[in-house]
Enzyme design. Sequence first.
Site, PDB file in Angstrom:
ATOM      1  CG  ASP A  28      -0.440   0.349   2.435  1.00  0.00           C
ATOM      2  OD1 ASP A  28       0.753   0.680   2.633  1.00  0.00           O
ATOM      3  OD2 ASP A  28      -1.332   0.475   3.414  1.00  0.00           O
ATOM      4  CD  GLU A  71      -4.341   3.394   1.898  1.00  0.00           C
ATOM      5  OE1 GLU A  71      -3.702   3.235   2.840  1.00  0.00           O
ATOM      6  OE2 GLU A  71      -5.536   3.387   1.596  1.00  0.00           O
TER       7      GLU A  71
END
Length: 157
Positions: A28, A71
């Site tokens: 991420d 994310e």
Amino acid sequence: NRIFFFEALEREILLSNGKYPISIAMFDVDNFKKLNDTFGHLFGNKVLQTIVRIAKERVRKDDLVARYGGEEFLILFNYLDSKNALNVVERIRNAIENEVIEDKLVTTKVTVSFGIATYPADAKTPKELIKCADTAMYMAKKSGKNCTKIFSDGVKI
């Protein structure tokens, strides 16, 4: 994407039946909330699109890159153990770190943190494997971000 990835991982583990390694990498964007708060969600979306493009350009044709949530992303590597997956992941991480992301108003760079886990060495089921990669990714975050940790290198749940 998450369901598709999980089904693909489940299928590959069944096909492998322990005869060859399957590695996954979870990653991420470091400090993504701050990036969104500073530059807005549209630019944050551009960042996500950019890092996925970079990842897809650097994996093999049959590897799978998928969004896991927010994310967070996952990459599925068939026939790669953790050490070989690390080589690919480091190319991706370095390319992301060096990419200038820009639109008409903003120019920035981002970094990502990766965690890698491998079947059957680290886990026997898809859920366990994802949990191991997630744990390794959080160890990368705790150790300063913008790096990669391998679950079997001493990262434990």
